[in-house]
Design a protein around this motif. Sequence first.
Motif, PDB file in Angstrom:
ATOM      1  N   ALA A 233       0.832  -1.204   0.000  1.00  0.00           N
ATOM      2  CA  ALA A 233       0.000   0.000   0.000  1.00  0.00           C
ATOM      3  C   ALA A 233       0.871   1.261   0.000  1.00  0.00           C
ATOM      4  O   ALA A 233       0.566   2.239  -0.690  1.00  0.00           O
ATOM      5  CB  ALA A 233      -0.939  -0.007   1.207  1.00  0.00           C
ATOM      6  N   VAL A 234       1.955   1.257   0.780  1.00  0.00           N
ATOM      7  CA  VAL A 234       2.901   2.375   0.762  1.00  0.00           C
ATOM      8  C   VAL A 234       3.475   2.538  -0.641  1.00  0.00           C
ATOM      9  O   VAL A 234       3.563   3.654  -1.184  1.00  0.00           O
ATOM     10  CB  VAL A 234       4.037   2.146   1.782  1.00  0.00           C
ATOM     11  N   ASP A 235       3.859   1.420  -1.236  1.00  0.00           N
ATOM     12  CA  ASP A 235       4.425   1.429  -2.587  1.00  0.00           C
ATOM     13  C   ASP A 235       3.407   1.998  -3.583  1.00  0.00           C
ATOM     14  O   ASP A 235       3.752   2.814  -4.458  1.00  0.00           O
ATOM     15  CB  ASP A 235       4.807   0.002  -2.976  1.00  0.00           C
ATOM     16  N   LEU A 236       2.159   1.591  -3.467  1.00  0.00           N
ATOM     17  CA  LEU A 236       1.102   2.078  -4.346  1.00  0.00           C
ATOM     18  C   LEU A 236       0.934   3.597  -4.225  1.00  0.00           C
ATOM     19  O   LEU A 236       0.889   4.319  -5.238  1.00  0.00           O
ATOM     20  CB  LEU A 236      -0.214   1.376  -4.012  1.00  0.00           C
ATOM     21  N   LEU A 237       0.837   4.086  -3.007  1.00  0.00           N
ATOM     22  CA  LEU A 237       0.653   5.521  -2.790  1.00  0.00           C
ATOM     23  C   LEU A 237       1.860   6.317  -3.280  1.00  0.00           C
ATOM     24  O   LEU A 237       1.715   7.414  -3.838  1.00  0.00           O
ATOM     25  CB  LEU A 237       0.401   5.788  -1.309  1.00  0.00           C
ATOM     26  N   ASP A 238       3.053   5.775  -3.070  1.00  0.00           N
ATOM     27  CA  ASP A 238       4.263   6.459  -3.529  1.00  0.00           C
ATOM     28  C   ASP A 238       4.276   6.575  -5.048  1.00  0.00           C
ATOM     29  O   ASP A 238       4.624   7.623  -5.606  1.00  0.00           O
ATOM     30  CB  ASP A 238       5.496   5.704  -3.036  1.00  0.00           C
ATOM     31  N   ARG A 277      12.491   5.330   1.584  1.00  0.00           N
ATOM     32  CA  ARG A 277      12.262   6.593   0.890  1.00  0.00           C
ATOM     33  C   ARG A 277      10.797   6.725   0.486  1.00  0.00           C
ATOM     34  O   ARG A 277      10.227   7.820   0.551  1.00  0.00           O
ATOM     35  CB  ARG A 277      13.167   6.676  -0.342  1.00  0.00           C
ATOM     36  N   ALA A 278      10.193   5.610   0.080  1.00  0.00           N
ATOM     37  CA  ALA A 278       8.773   5.632  -0.279  1.00  0.00           C
ATOM     38  C   ALA A 278       7.919   5.965   0.943  1.00  0.00           C
ATOM     39  O   ALA A 278       6.979   6.773   0.855  1.00  0.00           O
ATOM     40  CB  ALA A 278       8.361   4.282  -0.857  1.00  0.00           C
ATOM     41  N   VAL A 279       8.226   5.351   2.091  1.00  0.00           N
ATOM     42  CA  VAL A 279       7.498   5.648   3.325  1.00  0.00           C
ATOM     43  C   VAL A 279       7.599   7.130   3.654  1.00  0.00           C
ATOM     44  O   VAL A 279       6.606   7.781   4.009  1.00  0.00           O
ATOM     45  CB  VAL A 279       8.052   4.808   4.501  1.00  0.00           C
ATOM     46  N   GLU A 280       8.791   7.680   3.518  1.00  0.00           N
ATOM     47  CA  GLU A 280       9.009   9.083   3.857  1.00  0.00           C
ATOM     48  C   GLU A 280       8.209  10.004   2.937  1.00  0.00           C
ATOM     49  O   GLU A 280       7.618  10.991   3.384  1.00  0.00           O
ATOM     50  CB  GLU A 280      10.501   9.405   3.774  1.00  0.00           C
ATOM     51  N   ARG A 281       8.170   9.682   1.649  1.00  0.00           N
ATOM     52  CA  ARG A 281       7.419  10.520   0.712  1.00  0.00           C
ATOM     53  C   ARG A 281       5.919  10.482   1.013  1.00  0.00           C
ATOM     54  O   ARG A 281       5.238  11.504   0.958  1.00  0.00           O
ATOM     55  CB  ARG A 281       7.695  10.085  -0.729  1.00  0.00           C
ATOM     56  N   VAL A 282       5.410   9.291   1.334  1.00  0.00           N
ATOM     57  CA  VAL A 282       3.985   9.168   1.660  1.00  0.00           C
ATOM     58  C   VAL A 282       3.675   9.928   2.950  1.00  0.00           C
ATOM     59  O   VAL A 282       2.687  10.666   3.036  1.00  0.00           O
ATOM     60  CB  VAL A 282       3.585   7.684   1.784  1.00  0.00           C
ATOM     61  N   ALA A 283       4.516   9.768   3.955  1.00  0.00           N
ATOM     62  CA  ALA A 283       4.279  10.443   5.235  1.00  0.00           C
ATOM     63  C   ALA A 283       4.355  11.956   5.087  1.00  0.00           C
ATOM     64  O   ALA A 283       3.617  12.694   5.755  1.00  0.00           O
ATOM     65  CB  ALA A 283       5.293   9.963   6.269  1.00  0.00           C
ATOM     66  N   ARG A 306       6.415   3.298  16.748  1.00  0.00           N
ATOM     67  CA  ARG A 306       6.268   4.429  15.837  1.00  0.00           C
ATOM     68  C   ARG A 306       7.091   4.105  14.587  1.00  0.00           C
ATOM     69  O   ARG A 306       8.330   4.166  14.627  1.00  0.00           O
ATOM     70  CB  ARG A 306       6.738   5.710  16.500  1.00  0.00           C
ATOM     71  N   PRO A 307       6.432   3.751  13.492  1.00  0.00           N
ATOM     72  CA  PRO A 307       7.161   3.252  12.318  1.00  0.00           C
ATOM     73  C   PRO A 307       8.265   4.177  11.829  1.00  0.00           C
ATOM     74  O   PRO A 307       9.382   3.724  11.560  1.00  0.00           O
ATOM     75  CB  PRO A 307       6.050   3.094  11.263  1.00  0.00           C
ATOM     76  N   MET A 308       7.975   5.471  11.707  1.00  0.00           N
ATOM     77  CA  MET A 308       8.975   6.394  11.183  1.00  0.00           C
ATOM     78  C   MET A 308      10.194   6.477  12.097  1.00  0.00           C
ATOM     79  O   MET A 308      11.342   6.435  11.643  1.00  0.00           O
ATOM     80  CB  MET A 308       8.361   7.792  11.008  1.00  0.00           C
ATOM     81  N   ALA A 309       9.948   6.579  13.391  1.00  0.00           N
ATOM     82  CA  ALA A 309      11.050   6.684  14.350  1.00  0.00           C
ATOM     83  C   ALA A 309      11.902   5.423  14.336  1.00  0.00           C
ATOM     84  O   ALA A 309      13.145   5.488  14.376  1.00  0.00           O
ATOM     85  CB  ALA A 309      10.500   6.948  15.748  1.00  0.00           C
ATOM     86  N   GLU A 310      11.256   4.251  14.286  1.00  0.00           N
ATOM     87  CA  GLU A 310      12.008   2.997  14.312  1.00  0.00           C
ATOM     88  C   GLU A 310      12.875   2.831  13.070  1.00  0.00           C
ATOM     89  O   GLU A 310      13.929   2.203  13.128  1.00  0.00           O
ATOM     90  CB  GLU A 310      11.043   1.812  14.433  1.00  0.00           C
ATOM     91  N   MET A 311      12.446   3.419  11.939  1.00  0.00           N
ATOM     92  CA  MET A 311      13.241   3.326  10.713  1.00  0.00           C
ATOM     93  C   MET A 311      14.273   4.431  10.607  1.00  0.00           C
ATOM     94  O   MET A 311      14.978   4.534   9.610  1.00  0.00           O
ATOM     95  CB  MET A 311      12.313   3.353   9.489  1.00  0.00           C
ATOM     96  N   GLY A 312      14.342   5.285  11.636  1.00  0.00           N
ATOM     97  CA  GLY A 312      15.310   6.366  11.627  1.00  0.00           C
ATOM     98  C   GLY A 312      14.943   7.494  10.693  1.00  0.00           C
ATOM     99  O   GLY A 312      15.815   8.250  10.251  1.00  0.00           O
ATOM    100  N   LEU A 313      13.642   7.652  10.401  1.00  0.00           N
ATOM    101  CA  LEU A 313      13.173   8.700   9.505  1.00  0.00           C
ATOM    102  C   LEU A 313      12.632   9.880  10.306  1.00  0.00           C
ATOM    103  O   LEU A 313      12.338   9.757  11.497  1.00  0.00           O
ATOM    104  CB  LEU A 313      12.077   8.154   8.580  1.00  0.00           C
TER     105      LEU A 313
END
Length: 410
Positions: A233-238, A277-283, A306-313
């Motif tokens: 879904a993240v990939d789709l939105l990106d 990078r895709a997660v970051e763009r969607v967020a 917290r997904p973003m924090a755990e990925m270091g974003l």
Amino acid sequence: MSGKPVAKRLVFHIGGYDPITSHASAQRRFVREIARFQRTWSVKAAVDGLHDTADQIRWNVTTTGPDWLVETDYRLVRWHDVIEAFGRRSIGSRISVGILAFLDFVLTGTLWRYLLTNWRYALFFLYPLVMFGLFIAAACLIALVAFKITGSIPTATGVGFFGIVAVLAGPWRWLRLGDLFDDWIFSREYIRCGNSEIEQRLDRLAAELVVAATNSAADEILVVGHSLGAVLAVDLLDRALKLHPALGRKKIPITFLSVGSSILKIGLHPKAVRFRRAVERVANSRAIFWGDYQALTDVLNFYKCRPMAEMGLSTENEATVRVVKISRMLNDDMYQRIRFNFFRVHCQFVSGNDRRTSYDYFMLTCGPISAKSQTLAPDGAVSMIADDGGLIAGVPVSESELLGNPGAAT
């Protein structure tokens, strides 16, 4: 309630690594579970208009209460053909490549990151390999006993071979070890080199999403990703954002819900740079609201993370995390029956509830309250829907009054 009721909704649902063999079985499951939704919320629902295409299975849902009606265009994104292709490989190939995938996640330090982030998920990661190892060890032990009794190496070898065959014919299937091995094989492939068939499908669906966001009559577009489907879904939105950077800013709001998500399963791997990078763009897309639902008793998701924090974003525009209790969704006897079946518990995120609670899949996808408002409200739609299924009028809720800041595990 917050804002005007939703009258039309477009839903793209991407399920997890769970092969659905036919459009009929997918719709039957949906109809069965939405019946529970009707009883719980005192509403009515009708499902019709099944259309089966290469990329998705579509049907229409009409839900009604005393003073509202919602028409939902429900689209189940297909990828069971990709899953089935992995399952058609020989058992020898699935085992050997599966072990290679496990070693990849171990040697890159990803398993250690799982342990630091959520030890329950780390145990689930180890489960298929440990179980398979125990069964093989048991077969070898039986072969050793046979050798001590008979003194015959051929006999002991035959007994051991029979034991391994019995494992592959029984526990391998009963415990879904094959699916779990394939899941990790697919995940490694997705991280390392991608999957061309999935990528082509997501490209087509992204173009469809962009068209819908500009021309649809829907009041809300909802993208739901369950389990590993949240990654897709993240990939789709990106991909949709790359086609149309202003996606969701003008006409139709877009909400993304990751439920029982495996986003960190992929995102914590050091080689998953493209995905992060895709997660970051969607967020960072202010026009897309992201809600992430997690549950303690579901060992297949990352609980209270917290997904973003755990990925270091950057956490400036992270997901709004909602921690829910599956035990509150079900009657006590039902919960006691399924609580140790971790696959069934995991599927409760996309099943009907016996009780009204802050998370209800069918209220989010087919109800009159926007998915964003339900995610932000302290009790979801509970205080917005009356006992008879009607809407409760009240002062519109501002975001400052809604529960939690983005990223808060509540």
